[in-house]
Write a protein that holds these residues in place. Structure first.
Motif, PDB file in Angstrom:
ATOM      1  N   HIS A   1     -79.775  -4.194  45.779  1.00  0.00           N
ATOM      2  CA  HIS A   1     -80.235  -3.105  46.643  1.00  0.00           C
ATOM      3  C   HIS A   1     -79.397  -1.839  46.472  1.00  0.00           C
ATOM      4  N   ASP A   2     -78.093  -2.024  46.268  1.00  0.00           N
ATOM      5  CA  ASP A   2     -77.222  -0.854  46.079  1.00  0.00           C
ATOM      6  C   ASP A   2     -77.704  -0.006  44.917  1.00  0.00           C
ATOM      7  N   ASN A   3     -78.325  -0.660  43.915  1.00  0.00           N
ATOM      8  CA  ASN A   3     -78.733   0.070  42.712  1.00  0.00           C
ATOM      9  C   ASN A   3     -80.214   0.409  42.677  1.00  0.00           C
TER      10      ASN A   3
ATOM     11  N   GLU B   1     -65.300  -6.282  43.371  1.00  0.00           N
ATOM     12  CA  GLU B   1     -65.565  -4.899  42.960  1.00  0.00           C
ATOM     13  C   GLU B   1     -67.071  -4.644  43.036  1.00  0.00           C
ATOM     14  N   TYR B   2     -67.437  -3.475  43.583  1.00  0.00           N
ATOM     15  CA  TYR B   2     -68.857  -3.112  43.612  1.00  0.00           C
ATOM     16  C   TYR B   2     -69.291  -2.706  42.211  1.00  0.00           C
ATOM     17  N   GLN B   3     -68.427  -1.884  41.579  1.00  0.00           N
ATOM     18  CA  GLN B   3     -68.700  -1.490  40.210  1.00  0.00           C
ATOM     19  C   GLN B   3     -67.625  -2.081  39.308  1.00  0.00           C
TER      20      GLN B   3
ATOM     21  N   PRO C   1     -61.848  -2.208  41.356  1.00  0.00           N
ATOM     22  CA  PRO C   1     -61.612  -3.235  42.366  1.00  0.00           C
ATOM     23  C   PRO C   1     -61.505  -2.628  43.767  1.00  0.00           C
ATOM     24  N   VAL C   2     -62.156  -3.292  44.717  1.00  0.00           N
ATOM     25  CA  VAL C   2     -62.140  -2.828  46.100  1.00  0.00           C
ATOM     26  C   VAL C   2     -61.327  -3.800  46.960  1.00  0.00           C
ATOM     27  N   LEU C   3     -61.337  -5.081  46.579  1.00  0.00           N
ATOM     28  CA  LEU C   3     -60.450  -6.067  47.204  1.00  0.00           C
ATOM     29  C   LEU C   3     -59.692  -6.758  46.081  1.00  0.00           C
TER      30      LEU C   3
ATOM     31  N   GLY D   1     -56.365  -0.564  58.441  1.00  0.00           N
ATOM     32  CA  GLY D   1     -56.143   0.161  57.181  1.00  0.00           C
ATOM     33  C   GLY D   1     -56.933   1.441  57.182  1.00  0.00           C
ATOM     34  N   GLY D   2     -56.568   2.328  56.293  1.00  0.00           N
ATOM     35  CA  GLY D   2     -57.228   3.631  56.235  1.00  0.00           C
ATOM     36  C   GLY D   2     -58.681   3.519  55.818  1.00  0.00           C
ATOM     37  N   SER D   3     -59.372   4.620  55.893  1.00  0.00           N
ATOM     38  CA  SER D   3     -60.770   4.639  55.497  1.00  0.00           C
ATOM     39  C   SER D   3     -60.893   4.321  54.002  1.00  0.00           C
ATOM     40  N   GLY D   4     -61.789   3.410  53.685  1.00  0.00           N
ATOM     41  CA  GLY D   4     -61.994   3.047  52.290  1.00  0.00           C
ATOM     42  C   GLY D   4     -61.038   1.964  51.806  1.00  0.00           C
ATOM     43  N   ALA D   5     -60.242   1.413  52.717  1.00  0.00           N
ATOM     44  CA  ALA D   5     -59.258   0.404  52.319  1.00  0.00           C
ATOM     45  C   ALA D   5     -59.922  -0.907  51.905  1.00  0.00           C
ATOM     46  N   GLY D   6     -61.140  -1.158  52.417  1.00  0.00           N
ATOM     47  CA  GLY D   6     -61.848  -2.383  52.035  1.00  0.00           C
ATOM     48  C   GLY D   6     -62.124  -3.308  53.193  1.00  0.00           C
ATOM     49  N   LYS D   7     -61.972  -2.809  54.423  1.00  0.00           N
ATOM     50  CA  LYS D   7     -62.142  -3.668  55.603  1.00  0.00           C
ATOM     51  C   LYS D   7     -63.578  -4.180  55.723  1.00  0.00           C
ATOM     52  N   THR D   8     -64.542  -3.256  55.675  1.00  0.00           N
ATOM     53  CA  THR D   8     -65.949  -3.664  55.796  1.00  0.00           C
ATOM     54  C   THR D   8     -66.337  -4.572  54.633  1.00  0.00           C
ATOM     55  N   THR D   9     -65.782  -4.285  53.462  1.00  0.00           N
ATOM     56  CA  THR D   9     -66.096  -5.106  52.288  1.00  0.00           C
ATOM     57  C   THR D   9     -65.653  -6.550  52.503  1.00  0.00           C
ATOM     58  N   LEU D  10     -64.468  -6.714  53.092  1.00  0.00           N
ATOM     59  CA  LEU D  10     -63.953  -8.060  53.355  1.00  0.00           C
ATOM     60  C   LEU D  10     -64.930  -8.837  54.255  1.00  0.00           C
TER      61      LEU D  10
ATOM     62  N   PHE E   1     -72.767 -11.411  51.704  1.00  0.00           N
ATOM     63  CA  PHE E   1     -73.567 -10.299  51.204  1.00  0.00           C
ATOM     64  C   PHE E   1     -73.274 -10.063  49.722  1.00  0.00           C
ATOM     65  N   TYR E   2     -72.024 -10.252  49.370  1.00  0.00           N
ATOM     66  CA  TYR E   2     -71.594 -10.109  47.977  1.00  0.00           C
ATOM     67  C   TYR E   2     -70.735 -11.306  47.642  1.00  0.00           C
ATOM     68  N   ARG E   3     -70.634 -11.587  46.341  1.00  0.00           N
ATOM     69  CA  ARG E   3     -69.774 -12.696  45.923  1.00  0.00           C
ATOM     70  C   ARG E   3     -68.499 -12.170  45.317  1.00  0.00           C
TER      71      ARG E   3
ATOM     72  N   SER F   1     -71.842  -4.106  63.865  1.00  0.00           N
ATOM     73  CA  SER F   1     -71.363  -3.407  62.671  1.00  0.00           C
ATOM     74  C   SER F   1     -71.075  -1.955  62.962  1.00  0.00           C
ATOM     75  N   GLN F   2     -70.537  -1.315  61.935  1.00  0.00           N
ATOM     76  CA  GLN F   2     -70.085   0.054  62.043  1.00  0.00           C
ATOM     77  C   GLN F   2     -71.249   0.994  62.324  1.00  0.00           C
ATOM     78  N   ASP F   3     -72.299   0.857  61.534  1.00  0.00           N
ATOM     79  CA  ASP F   3     -73.464   1.677  61.817  1.00  0.00           C
ATOM     80  C   ASP F   3     -74.423   0.801  62.605  1.00  0.00           C
TER      81      ASP F   3
HETATM   82  N1  ATP Z   1     -72.298  -0.539  48.593  1.00  0.00           N
HETATM   83  C1  ATP Z   1     -71.247  -0.018  47.938  1.00  0.00           C
HETATM   84  N2  ATP Z   1     -71.356   0.265  46.617  1.00  0.00           N
HETATM   85  C2  ATP Z   1     -70.308   0.796  45.950  1.00  0.00           C
HETATM   86  N3  ATP Z   1     -69.121   1.056  46.497  1.00  0.00           N
HETATM   87  C3  ATP Z   1     -68.959   0.796  47.806  1.00  0.00           C
HETATM   88  C4  ATP Z   1     -70.022   0.253  48.582  1.00  0.00           C
HETATM   89  N4  ATP Z   1     -69.573   0.098  49.854  1.00  0.00           N
HETATM   90  C5  ATP Z   1     -68.293   0.533  49.849  1.00  0.00           C
HETATM   91  N5  ATP Z   1     -67.926   0.950  48.629  1.00  0.00           N
HETATM   92  C6  ATP Z   1     -66.578   1.438  48.246  1.00  0.00           C
HETATM   93  O1  ATP Z   1     -65.643   0.417  48.502  1.00  0.00           O
HETATM   94  C7  ATP Z   1     -64.463   0.927  49.071  1.00  0.00           C
HETATM   95  C8  ATP Z   1     -64.137   0.196  50.361  1.00  0.00           C
HETATM   96  O2  ATP Z   1     -65.153   0.451  51.305  1.00  0.00           O
HETATM   97  P1  ATP Z   1     -65.190  -0.211  52.738  1.00  0.00           P
HETATM   98  O3  ATP Z   1     -66.480   0.142  53.350  1.00  0.00           O
HETATM   99  O4  ATP Z   1     -64.868  -1.634  52.621  1.00  0.00           O
HETATM  100  O5  ATP Z   1     -63.996   0.562  53.461  1.00  0.00           O
HETATM  101  P2  ATP Z   1     -63.517   0.444  54.959  1.00  0.00           P
HETATM  102  O6  ATP Z   1     -62.107  -0.026  54.918  1.00  0.00           O
HETATM  103  O7  ATP Z   1     -64.474  -0.321  55.765  1.00  0.00           O
HETATM  104  O8  ATP Z   1     -63.503   1.984  55.394  1.00  0.00           O
HETATM  105  P3  ATP Z   1     -63.917   2.653  56.796  1.00  0.00           P
HETATM  106  O9  ATP Z   1     -62.750   2.523  57.708  1.00  0.00           O
HETATM  107  O10 ATP Z   1     -64.150   4.082  56.434  1.00  0.00           O
HETATM  108  O11 ATP Z   1     -65.133   1.969  57.284  1.00  0.00           O
HETATM  109  C9  ATP Z   1     -64.672   2.412  49.246  1.00  0.00           C
HETATM  110  O12 ATP Z   1     -64.008   3.063  48.186  1.00  0.00           O
HETATM  111  C10 ATP Z   1     -66.163   2.606  49.093  1.00  0.00           C
HETATM  112  O13 ATP Z   1     -66.431   3.808  48.419  1.00  0.00           O
END
Ligand code: ATP
Ligand code: MG
Length: 586
Positions: A116-118, A350-352, A356-358, A375-384, A391-393, A422-424
């Motif tokens: 879906h991301d793509n 990694e999404y791409q 690496p995101v985690l 952690g700061g914005s973009g740290a990877g919290k939501t990804t975890l 949702f992802y492997r 969730s966040q949104d």
């Molecule tokens: N669907 C996606 N496809 C590609 N990259 C993504 C996707 N979702 C997040 N990312 C990237 O992964 C990294 C981590 O994103 P994530 O959403 O986990 O951050 P976060 O810690 O939850 O930040 P925030 O506090 O702003 O919510 C970011 O660099 C983001 O650009």
């Protein structure tokens, strides 16, 4: 090298044909009536010959009247057969379309988020809605137009030859003009249609973007700017449209011209043959009538090729989507009865590729424990969190729930036992009640209002004119960010999950309601494993473990007191917020 047969079986067209296997009866009936429809009018041309050559010279008025009745009867058969053939054909094709649409939607829901991301949402949408429609139009054209046309052409040709072979030869010699005109115009028209459709799609996407972002547009006073962008697109559509439809009209007119020339030639040569007593006047009239029957379906066939092009292209994109292997289908995998242990075992993601995101995350949350992610914005919290939900492997390492690898678990059964705010905050269109019910479809009214009360939402919902039955969304009541958040929390509370995930769940609330909701969440968190992401560090004070993420890596971990005592990254965050808060208070 796949054999011809194997390639045929996998071709979109063959697969589409197979969809009709349950509708054979309708399809056969549709075709039978189409054939009756096609052949019913042809005898009328022979009646004309009879009238002119026999009845008129003999002054046989009664027989002429009989011909009228016979003609009416044939027209009656023609009309009834036409309607029935449409009915049966449509019953088959529309049901096949229905099935395709349902399966496409299911497939889209099963595709992984990675896919879906793509994908553009608009593309997926148009496959379900437009491509299926194009295929449907093609199928109807193929059954009704092509079959009927071919039968009529063959029958009319036979009869024309029977009436006069030499005249038919003349007509036959004119046919190449059709194909010359067709091949001169076809590439142009095909290209024109493609460009026109592309411009239409661009226009429609820009218009819908303006409408969807109307608040943004207004708040930046960009109406005129947007209007210019839209008008540019509209002009392009007009430009392409004028060109395309002029060309299409020229094409049609040329085809009609060839038809007109054929008639002229028939009456000229036919008239000359009558004078030389080679054929009768009735023959010429019958021949001319039949010529109409003969040429019309040729035009139809030529017009149908466009629909076939569009339809085959649509079929390719439909079956291309069906063939996408990257789905979440996990129904065959064992379900899980979650107790609440969540473990990350050296998981990286990694999404791409290459970003690496985690990185190498290891952690254990035992049943009932609370883990806070900071952690700061973009740290990877939501990804975890996304990895816990499957949702992802992970690209490396594993995520385990109660010791069972998420990758080898029935995801539906897993997700049924996880509650997410969730966040949104996404609410669906519909009533507030239905949105809360999403957490547990068979909940009673008491349970719903208990959940809403716990989420500190009951009071504001009751104050709405329609209460729990208020519609939300485009045409319903407008809710504030905090109100939406509380409905989402009520939904999670009602679900009563084993694992609770709160991703900035209280960020849109003011301090007072946050406090009230926090109490509810604290109650909710008891006896279940919870993951909490919150920028306000006060909310994570009571966590069993705080994980500090930076750039996808765990940089610190421990309890609140431990981390503050360590005076590291977390402490820096904490002091920053603390000083900001005290500044705000001052
Ligand atoms: N669907 C996606 N496809 C590609 N990259 C993504 C996707 N979702 C997040 N990312 C990237 O992964 C990294 C981590 O994103 P994530 O959403 O986990 O951050 P976060 O810690 O939850 O930040 P925030 O506090 O702003 O919510 C970011 O660099 C983001 O650009
Ligand atoms: Mg996030």
């Amino acid at each position: 090298m796949p054999t011809f047969r194997a390639r045929l079986v996998r071709s979109p067209f063959f697969r589409y044909l197979r969809e009709f296997r349950h509708f054979k009866r309708s399809l056969v009936l549709g075709n039978v009536f189409a054939i009756i429809q096609a052949l019913s009018l042809i005898p009328i041309s022979l009646f004309f010959k009879r009238i002119i050559d026999t009845y008129i010279p003999n002054g046989d008025a009664v027989s002429i009247l009989w011909v009228l009745f016979l003609g009416l009867g044939l027209w009656g058969i023609h009309m009834i057969a036409a309607v029935l053939s449409r009915y049966y054909t449509l019953s088959a094709t529309k049901r096949v379309t229905e099935g395709l649409r349902a399966r496409l939607t299911m497939k889209i829901q099963q595709m992984t988020l990675k896919v879906h991301d793509n994908q553009k949402a608009a593309d997926l949408h148009s496959r379900v809605i437009l491509d299926t429609e194009r295929v449907d139009i093609m199928a109807n054209a193929l059954v009704v137009h092509v079959l009927v046309s071919i039968i009529v052409i063959v029958a009319a040709a036979a009869l024309l030859t029977y009436i006069n072979a030499r005249l038919f030869l003349l007509l036959f010699l004119m046919l190449p003009f059709y194909f010359i005109i067709r091949s001169a115009f076809a590439p142009k028209l095909k290209e024109g249609h493609r460009n026109f459709r592309a411009e239409m799609e661009k226009m429609s996407s820009i218009v819908s973007e303006v409408i969807h972002s109307i608040r943004l547009v207004k708040s930046f006073a960009m109406e005129h700017h947007e209007q210019r962008r839209v008008e540019e697109r509209i002009q392009k559509v007009t430009h392409r449209g004028v060109r395309l439809f002029t060309e299409a009209a020229a094409f049609q007119i040329l085809l009609q011209f060839v038809g007109g020339m054929a008639m002229l030639a028939i009456f000229t040569v036919g008239g000359w043959m009558v004078i030389n007593r080679q054929i009768s006047v009735g023959d010429v009239v019958a021949f001319a009538t039949l010529t109409g029957y003969f040429l019309n379906p040729i035009n139809t066939l030529i017009a149908t090729t466009d629909q076939v092009y569009a339809g085959t292209a649509a079929l390719e994109s439909i079956y291309g989507l069906f063939d996408m292997y990257d789905t979440e289908e996990s129904d065959h995998l064992p379900g899980i009865d979650v107790r609440g242990q969540v473990e990350f075992d050296g998981a990286s993601f990694e999404y791409q590729p290459g970003h690496p995101v985690l990185r190498d995350i290891s952690l254990v949350a035992r049943p009932g424990q609370q883990v806070a992610l900071v952690g700061g914005s973009g740290a990877g919290k939501t990804t975890l969190i996304n990895l816990i939900l499957g949702f992802y492997r992970p690209v490396k390492g594993r995520v385990l729930i109660d010791g069972q690898d998420v990758a080898a678990t029935n995801l539906q059964s897993l997700r049924e036992q996880i509650g997410v705010v969730s966040q949104d905050n996404v609410l669906l269109s519909g009533t507030i009640r239905n949105n809360i019910l999403y957490g547990k479809l068979d909940a009673t009214d008491e349970e719903i209002s208990a959940a809403a009360t716990a989420a500190n939402a009951h009071d504001f919902i009751s104050a709405l004119p329609d209460g729990y039955d208020s519609e939300i969304g485009d045409r319903g009541v407008k809710l504030s960010g905090g109100q939406k958040q509380r409905i989402a929390i009520a939904r999670a509370i009602l679900k009563n999950p084993r694992i609770l995930i709160l991703d900035e769940a209280t960020s849109a609330l003011d301090s007072e309601s946050e406090h009230a909701v926090q109490e509810a969440l604290d109650r909710l968190r008891r006896n279940r494993t919870s993951f909490i992401i919150a920028h306000r560090l006060s909310t994570v004070q009571s966590a069993d473990e705080i994980i500090v993420l930076e750039n996808g890596r765990i940089v610190e971990r421990g309890t609140f007191d431990e981390l503050v005592a360590r005076k590291g990254e977390f402490y820096r965050f904490y002091m920053l917020q603390f000083s900001r808060q005290s500044q705000g208070a001052a």
